[in-house]
Design an enzyme around this catalytic site. Sequence first.
Site, PDB file in Angstrom:
ATOM      1  N   PRO A  11      60.004  22.881  38.126  1.00 42.39           N
ATOM      2  CA  PRO A  11      59.703  24.229  37.642  1.00 42.39           C
ATOM      3  C   PRO A  11      58.714  25.010  38.507  1.00 42.39           C
ATOM      4  O   PRO A  11      57.714  24.463  38.976  1.00 42.39           O
ATOM      5  CB  PRO A  11      59.118  23.983  36.243  1.00 42.39           C
ATOM      6  CG  PRO A  11      58.787  22.537  36.194  1.00 42.39           C
ATOM      7  CD  PRO A  11      59.708  21.848  37.138  1.00 42.39           C
ATOM      8  N   ASN A  12      59.049  26.286  38.656  1.00 42.42           N
ATOM      9  CA  ASN A  12      58.237  27.286  39.359  1.00 42.42           C
ATOM     10  C   ASN A  12      58.305  27.194  40.878  1.00 42.42           C
ATOM     11  O   ASN A  12      57.783  28.072  41.570  1.00 42.42           O
ATOM     12  CB  ASN A  12      56.777  27.264  38.874  1.00 42.42           C
ATOM     13  CG  ASN A  12      56.673  27.584  37.403  1.00 42.42           C
ATOM     14  OD1 ASN A  12      57.209  28.604  36.965  1.00 42.42           O
ATOM     15  ND2 ASN A  12      56.050  26.720  36.619  1.00 42.42           N
ATOM     16  N   ARG A  19      53.907  33.529  45.522  1.00 42.21           N
ATOM     17  CA  ARG A  19      52.665  33.538  44.750  1.00 42.21           C
ATOM     18  C   ARG A  19      51.783  32.382  45.238  1.00 42.21           C
ATOM     19  O   ARG A  19      52.284  31.403  45.770  1.00 42.21           O
ATOM     20  CB  ARG A  19      52.936  33.289  43.248  1.00 42.21           C
ATOM     21  CG  ARG A  19      53.772  34.319  42.541  1.00 42.21           C
ATOM     22  CD  ARG A  19      52.928  35.484  42.032  1.00 42.21           C
ATOM     23  NE  ARG A  19      53.718  36.415  41.235  1.00 42.21           N
ATOM     24  CZ  ARG A  19      54.604  37.292  41.721  1.00 42.21           C
ATOM     25  NH1 ARG A  19      54.818  37.350  43.015  1.00 42.21           N
ATOM     26  NH2 ARG A  19      55.290  38.096  40.917  1.00 42.21           N
ATOM     27  N   TYR A  24      50.050  26.816  47.935  1.00 36.97           N
ATOM     28  CA  TYR A  24      51.393  26.318  48.258  1.00 36.97           C
ATOM     29  C   TYR A  24      51.940  26.835  49.592  1.00 36.97           C
ATOM     30  O   TYR A  24      53.049  26.469  49.977  1.00 36.97           O
ATOM     31  CB  TYR A  24      52.359  26.650  47.115  1.00 36.97           C
ATOM     32  CG  TYR A  24      51.940  26.010  45.806  1.00 36.97           C
ATOM     33  CD1 TYR A  24      51.919  24.625  45.680  1.00 36.97           C
ATOM     34  CD2 TYR A  24      51.541  26.776  44.722  1.00 36.97           C
ATOM     35  CE1 TYR A  24      51.520  24.018  44.504  1.00 36.97           C
ATOM     36  CE2 TYR A  24      51.142  26.187  43.534  1.00 36.97           C
ATOM     37  CZ  TYR A  24      51.127  24.810  43.432  1.00 36.97           C
ATOM     38  OH  TYR A  24      50.725  24.212  42.269  1.00 36.97           O
ATOM     39  N   ASN A  75      60.262  16.645  44.023  1.00 31.75           N
ATOM     40  CA  ASN A  75      58.987  17.256  43.642  1.00 31.75           C
ATOM     41  C   ASN A  75      59.190  17.731  42.196  1.00 31.75           C
ATOM     42  O   ASN A  75      59.741  18.808  41.972  1.00 31.75           O
ATOM     43  CB  ASN A  75      58.623  18.427  44.554  1.00 31.75           C
ATOM     44  CG  ASN A  75      57.268  19.016  44.181  1.00 31.75           C
ATOM     45  OD1 ASN A  75      56.734  18.742  43.102  1.00 31.75           O
ATOM     46  ND2 ASN A  75      56.718  19.840  45.051  1.00 31.75           N
ATOM     47  N   ALA A  78      55.278  20.409  37.618  1.00 24.37           N
ATOM     48  CA  ALA A  78      54.447  20.065  36.452  1.00 24.37           C
ATOM     49  C   ALA A  78      55.018  18.910  35.632  1.00 24.37           C
ATOM     50  O   ALA A  78      54.263  18.185  34.958  1.00 24.37           O
ATOM     51  CB  ALA A  78      54.266  21.299  35.572  1.00 24.37           C
ATOM     52  N   GLU A  99      58.463  10.689  46.125  1.00 24.24           N
ATOM     53  CA  GLU A  99      57.837  11.788  45.364  1.00 24.24           C
ATOM     54  C   GLU A  99      57.054  12.665  46.346  1.00 24.24           C
ATOM     55  O   GLU A  99      56.286  12.150  47.159  1.00 24.24           O
ATOM     56  CB  GLU A  99      56.895  11.161  44.324  1.00 24.24           C
ATOM     57  CG  GLU A  99      56.110  12.144  43.499  1.00 24.24           C
ATOM     58  CD  GLU A  99      55.170  11.421  42.521  1.00 24.24           C
ATOM     59  OE1 GLU A  99      55.266  10.165  42.369  1.00 24.24           O
ATOM     60  OE2 GLU A  99      54.329  12.109  41.923  1.00 24.24           O
ATOM     61  N   HIS A 101      54.538  16.158  46.773  1.00 23.88           N
ATOM     62  CA  HIS A 101      53.744  17.285  46.263  1.00 23.88           C
ATOM     63  C   HIS A 101      53.225  18.073  47.454  1.00 23.88           C
ATOM     64  O   HIS A 101      52.673  17.491  48.397  1.00 23.88           O
ATOM     65  CB  HIS A 101      52.578  16.795  45.398  1.00 23.88           C
ATOM     66  CG  HIS A 101      53.075  16.053  44.208  1.00 23.88           C
ATOM     67  ND1 HIS A 101      53.703  16.683  43.170  1.00 23.88           N
ATOM     68  CD2 HIS A 101      53.098  14.734  43.946  1.00 23.88           C
ATOM     69  CE1 HIS A 101      54.084  15.782  42.287  1.00 23.88           C
ATOM     70  NE2 HIS A 101      53.733  14.584  42.736  1.00 23.88           N
ATOM     71  N   ARG A 108      42.684  18.368  42.950  1.00 24.28           N
ATOM     72  CA  ARG A 108      42.829  19.429  41.957  1.00 24.28           C
ATOM     73  C   ARG A 108      42.395  18.929  40.569  1.00 24.28           C
ATOM     74  O   ARG A 108      41.707  17.934  40.446  1.00 24.28           O
ATOM     75  CB  ARG A 108      44.272  19.946  41.985  1.00 24.28           C
ATOM     76  CG  ARG A 108      44.652  20.501  43.377  1.00 24.28           C
ATOM     77  CD  ARG A 108      46.048  21.075  43.411  1.00 24.28           C
ATOM     78  NE  ARG A 108      46.164  22.245  42.551  1.00 24.28           N
ATOM     79  CZ  ARG A 108      47.331  22.816  42.240  1.00 24.28           C
ATOM     80  NH1 ARG A 108      48.468  22.335  42.737  1.00 24.28           N
ATOM     81  NH2 ARG A 108      47.358  23.870  41.457  1.00 24.28           N
TER      82      ARG A 108
END
Length: 148
Positions: A11-12, A19, A24, A75, A78, A99, A101, A108
């Site tokens: 998601p996103n 953004r 990112y 990835n 969330a 995986e 990220h 974070r």
Amino acid sequence: MNRLVYVLNGPNLNLLGKRQPAIYGYETLADVEAECRKTARDLALELELHQSNAEFQLIDWIHEARETAAGIVINPAAFTHTSVAILDALNTCEFPIIEVHISNVHKREAFRHHSYVSLVASGVIAGFGTQGYPLALQRLARLIDEAK
Ligand code: CA2
């Protein structure tokens, strides 16, 4: 020899490059996918690239991959930190999972430090920006070759 790899984004991540560039970066999802295709050509991998904001859709692609593919780069965004359902789906796969990220999740918020997906991943790449995707494909190609 099966060299099909699914690259799944959660998601996103469709907003990449549009953004929060400080976290990112400036590359869009289309840029990332183009980079993956280039790397895949060099590694003789065949790719299926998908992004979804819906948990069920990611699970359906994992189910598809378990029948047809030789590995997954994921990835989960969330869902990394929340989804036992994605972990359960990945646990049914008998091939390597990497995986990825983009950000260094360990630098974070504390809630990003735990990953359900890491319980099943062969390896985890975090904090390498979007360069993490081609790196993940390189590692996956090696694992696929070693499993021959
Ligand atoms: O660092 C990563 O790749 C993450 O998986 C990204 C997720 C976050 O929830 C994870 O903790 C770490 C968030 C993806 C959101 O993507 C955006 C991209 C551009 C602009 C806004 C959001």
